[in-house]
Every structure is written in C-alpha cells, then in structure tokens.
Design a protein around this motif. Structure first.
Motif, PDB file in Angstrom:
ATOM      1  N   THR A   1      65.646 -20.068 -33.781  1.00 14.43           N
ATOM      2  CA  THR A   1      64.638 -19.011 -33.647  1.00 14.43           C
ATOM      3  C   THR A   1      65.176 -17.840 -32.839  1.00 14.43           C
ATOM      4  OG1 THR A   1      62.945 -20.745 -33.671  1.00 14.43           O
ATOM      5  CG2 THR A   1      62.250 -18.572 -32.977  1.00 14.43           C
TER       6      THR A   1
ATOM      7  N   TYR B   1      56.912 -13.195 -35.575  1.00  9.58           N
ATOM      8  CA  TYR B   1      56.930 -14.622 -35.916  1.00  9.58           C
ATOM      9  C   TYR B   1      57.862 -15.386 -34.978  1.00  9.58           C
ATOM     10  CZ  TYR B   1      57.841 -18.893 -38.589  1.00  9.58           C
ATOM     11  OH  TYR B   1      57.994 -20.206 -38.971  1.00  9.58           O
ATOM     12  N   SER B   2      59.047 -14.835 -34.712  1.00  9.27           N
ATOM     13  CA  SER B   2      59.997 -15.493 -33.815  1.00  9.27           C
ATOM     14  C   SER B   2      59.419 -15.622 -32.410  1.00  9.27           C
ATOM     15  CB  SER B   2      61.309 -14.705 -33.762  1.00  9.27           C
ATOM     16  OG  SER B   2      61.884 -14.602 -35.038  1.00  9.27           O
TER      17      SER B   2
ATOM     18  N   ILE C   1      57.684 -23.618 -29.548  1.00 13.35           N
ATOM     19  CA  ILE C   1      58.801 -24.549 -29.319  1.00 13.35           C
ATOM     20  C   ILE C   1      58.880 -24.922 -27.843  1.00 13.35           C
ATOM     21  CG2 ILE C   1      61.312 -24.814 -29.417  1.00 13.35           C
ATOM     22  CD1 ILE C   1      61.262 -22.895 -31.837  1.00 13.35           C
TER      23      ILE C   1
ATOM     24  N   LEU D   1      56.712 -18.341 -32.475  1.00 18.40           N
ATOM     25  CA  LEU D   1      57.359 -19.632 -32.701  1.00 18.40           C
ATOM     26  C   LEU D   1      58.142 -20.084 -31.470  1.00 18.40           C
ATOM     27  CD1 LEU D   1      57.943 -21.947 -34.615  1.00 18.40           C
ATOM     28  CD2 LEU D   1      59.836 -20.627 -35.577  1.00 18.40           C
TER      29      LEU D   1
ATOM     30  N   ILE E   1      57.334 -29.932 -35.842  1.00 18.88           N
ATOM     31  CA  ILE E   1      58.094 -28.752 -36.283  1.00 18.88           C
ATOM     32  C   ILE E   1      57.361 -28.021 -37.404  1.00 18.88           C
ATOM     33  CG2 ILE E   1      60.214 -28.017 -37.444  1.00 18.88           C
ATOM     34  CD1 ILE E   1      61.681 -30.200 -35.853  1.00 18.88           C
ATOM     35  N   VAL E   2      56.865 -28.775 -38.388  1.00 19.17           N
ATOM     36  CA  VAL E   2      56.120 -28.150 -39.494  1.00 19.17           C
ATOM     37  C   VAL E   2      54.840 -27.512 -38.972  1.00 19.17           C
ATOM     38  CG1 VAL E   2      54.853 -28.604 -41.632  1.00 19.17           C
ATOM     39  CG2 VAL E   2      57.089 -29.650 -41.261  1.00 19.17           C
TER      40      VAL E   2
ATOM     41  N   MET F   1      66.065 -26.040 -32.684  1.00 16.27           N
ATOM     42  CA  MET F   1      65.078 -25.146 -33.306  1.00 16.27           C
ATOM     43  C   MET F   1      64.910 -23.880 -32.475  1.00 16.27           C
ATOM     44  SD  MET F   1      61.220 -26.072 -34.528  1.00 16.27           S
ATOM     45  CE  MET F   1      60.300 -24.931 -35.566  1.00 16.27           C
TER      46      MET F   1
ATOM     47  N   SER G   1      52.503 -20.498 -36.438  1.00 15.42           N
ATOM     48  CA  SER G   1      53.078 -19.180 -36.158  1.00 15.42           C
ATOM     49  C   SER G   1      52.970 -18.277 -37.374  1.00 15.42           C
ATOM     50  CB  SER G   1      54.538 -19.331 -35.726  1.00 15.42           C
ATOM     51  OG  SER G   1      54.647 -20.178 -34.600  1.00 15.42           O
ATOM     52  N   PHE G   2      53.223 -18.850 -38.560  1.00 16.33           N
ATOM     53  CA  PHE G   2      53.114 -18.082 -39.807  1.00 16.33           C
ATOM     54  C   PHE G   2      51.689 -17.570 -40.003  1.00 16.33           C
ATOM     55  CE2 PHE G   2      52.302 -17.842 -44.373  1.00 16.33           C
ATOM     56  CZ  PHE G   2      53.348 -17.046 -44.805  1.00 16.33           C
TER      57      PHE G   2
ATOM     58  N   SER H   1      55.543 -24.275 -36.917  1.00 19.28           N
ATOM     59  CA  SER H   1      56.041 -23.227 -37.825  1.00 19.28           C
ATOM     60  C   SER H   1      54.892 -22.650 -38.656  1.00 19.28           C
ATOM     61  CB  SER H   1      57.123 -23.780 -38.740  1.00 19.28           C
ATOM     62  OG  SER H   1      58.214 -24.288 -38.006  1.00 19.28           O
TER      63      SER H   1
END
Length: 313
Positions: A69, A106-107, A114, A110, A145-146, A65, A152-153, A149
């Motif tokens: 990213t 976002y990256s 991570i 995220l 993971i969900v 992941m 971050s969104f 993600s």
C-alpha cells in the motif's frame, strides 16, 4: 448551463508548489532520494517476507500488505511530482486525475485499516498467546485483508463519482503537485457542499474509528504487559510493539495535520500545506521499512544476511 459546462474532455494543469517554482529542481533532489529509498526499502521487505519461511506469520503478512500500500501511495503521486519539478507544469487528463485521486485516498484509508489489523494482531499475540494460531488462521487473515480492502474501496469510490459529476467552466489549473478530491472540487462552478462534507467527513470518521480501536488495543496490551511476572518478558513485549507505535505515529500525525489544515487552516500558507502534503506521501513509505527493519529482530537478521552474507555466518 450545468450540463453544457460539464465537459470533461479538457486537461487539467498541475502547477507544483506555488511560489517555489524557481526552487523546484533543488526540491526534487531530496524527494527523488526519499522516493527511491521507499521503493528499495519496501521491495526488500516484500522480497524477504516472500522468500523467508520464518517470516510467514500473520504479523508479516499484514506488514507486506502495508508495504504494498505504501508503494501504491508514493508511486501514485511522486513520479508526476518529480516530472513537474524537472520539466515545469504538467497536464493531466480528467480520467487520469480521477484515477490519481482514487488511489491516493484509497491508499490512505487502506493504510489506516492495515494499522488497525496489525494492532489486533499484537493484541492477540500478547493477550492470548496460546490461542494466537487458532484465532489468526490463514482463512481469518484472508477475510481481514478482503474486508479492509473492500471497506476502503466503498469509502473512497463515492468521492470519484462526486468529482466526476461536477462541471468545470472556469480554470483548470490546480496549484498542487497531484490531484486530490477537495482540491479538484474547488475548481468547479457548482455547489460542492456534498463533496466537502462527504470528502472530509466520511473518510475522517472511518480513520478516527480506526484510531480509537487502535488506542483501545494498545491500552489492553499495556495492561497485559505490566501484568507479566518477568521483566524480560515485559521488555520483549514492549519492544515488539515499539515499531508498530512508531509507524502509527508517523502515519496519523502528519495525515491529520494535513487534512485539518486543508479544511480549517485558513491561516496556513498554501505553500507550506502543499510541501507538507508532498512529504506525507513519500516520507512515511520510506521510513516504515527502516523502522520495522531496525525494531524487528527477525527482519533485521534477514536484511543483514541478504546484504552481508559473510558477516551473518
């Protein structure tokens, strides 16, 4: 006047690195090679984790992941940057600018989440090894993971709406190689205090909370490691964490420097800041697979087998 000036149909112009326009072609050479290294390294990492059953473990799922990213982070910015270096200032539509802005930030958020998940993975592996497989089940990993993600969104989407509401009635020239939230907001002819405080405060506090939790995880890990009776076991545990610590430092040190220089560094030249900001989006994604490849024996063995099958036999 606010509504009349808020037309978003015009394009923005990305200038590149101010003051270094005549050197853009030369600057593009290392950028291009580093970007290619990032693409190749992370692609090999993703391929090995996908095809090698021995790498189907929680740590490597999080690592895959991180690689994805990193690919998003570098690919969001570097191709446009290279186009500017090679062909001169480039236009970008307002929707395209918002899209680049979103995926860039976002990256970043995220990536931080991570690294926190990977620190938690190492904490469970070293401090509770007998419960590792029962704690980090596939269902738990999917939830993590969900969750990161979605978090971050939720943190970054308001930045897009805050930028979208602004009127741009003055210049549309961005002295940068890519669109980022505060840089775009400063072109507006309206009050941007909400953009500044949200764009700086909320993502930074989110990342700082990640840093604190990562630090706590590694303090607990070190306490557990130094209680191990065998020196060999201590060395193995420390070497396992070494790659994670290297990646964490490579990510957070330049990121915080770039953010703080952008917000408070009035004495930092714009040229230096933009060069540093460009290095940040390409160097860590290129170095991460190298660090993990060298420091993680399972990955290193698979890379040798992939590149030199006769030597690995």
């Amino acid at each position: 006047m606010y509504n009349l000036s808020s037309d978003h149909t015009g394009d923005f112009t990305l200038l590149g690195i101010p003051g270094l326009g005549q050197y853009h072609v030369w600057i593009s050479i290392p950028f291009c090679f580093i970007y290619l290294a990032a693409i190749v390294g992370n692609s090999i990492l993703l391929y090995l984790i996908a095809v090698e059953h021995s790498l189907h473990a929680p740590m490597f799922f999080f690592l895959s992941m991180l690689a994805m990213t990193d690919l998003i982070l570098s690919t969001t910015c570097v191709p446009k940057t290279l186009t500017i270096f090679w062909l001169g200032p480039q236009k970008i539509s307002f929707p395209g600018c918002l899209t680049q802005l979103f995926f860039l930030h976002y990256s970043f958020v995220l990536d931080s989440a991570i690294l926190l998940a990977m620190a938690f993975d190492r904490y469970v592996a070293i401090c509770s090894p007998l419960r590792y497989t029962t704690i980090l089940t596939p269902r738990t990993i999917a939830k993590i993971i969900v969750g990161i993600s979605f978090r971050s969104f939720c943190v970054i989407v308001p930045c897009v709406f805050l930028a979208n509401r602004l009127p741009f009635c003055r210049t549309r020239i961005i002295p940068h190689t890519y669109c980022e939230h505060i840089g775009v907001a400063r072109l507006a002819c309206a009050d941007i205090s909400v953009n500044i405080w949200y764009g700086f405060g909320v993502p930074i506090m989110t990342v700082i909370s990640d840093v604190i939790l990562i630090a706590v995880s590694y303090i607990l890990i070190l306490c557990a490691v130094f209680r191990l009776p065998s020196q060999g076991a201590r060395h193995k545990a420390l070497s396992t964490c070494a790659s994670h610590v290297c990646v964490i430092l490579m990510f957070y040190i330049p990121a915080f420097f770039s953010i703080l220089a952008h917000r408070f560094g009035r004495n930092v030249s714009r040229t230096f800041h933009i060069i540093f900001a460009n290095l940040y989006v390409v160097v860590p994604p290129a170095l991460n697979p190298i660090v993990y490849g060298v420091k993680t024996k399972q990955i290193w063995d698979k890379v040798i087998h992939l590149l030199c099958p006769q030597r690995s036999q």
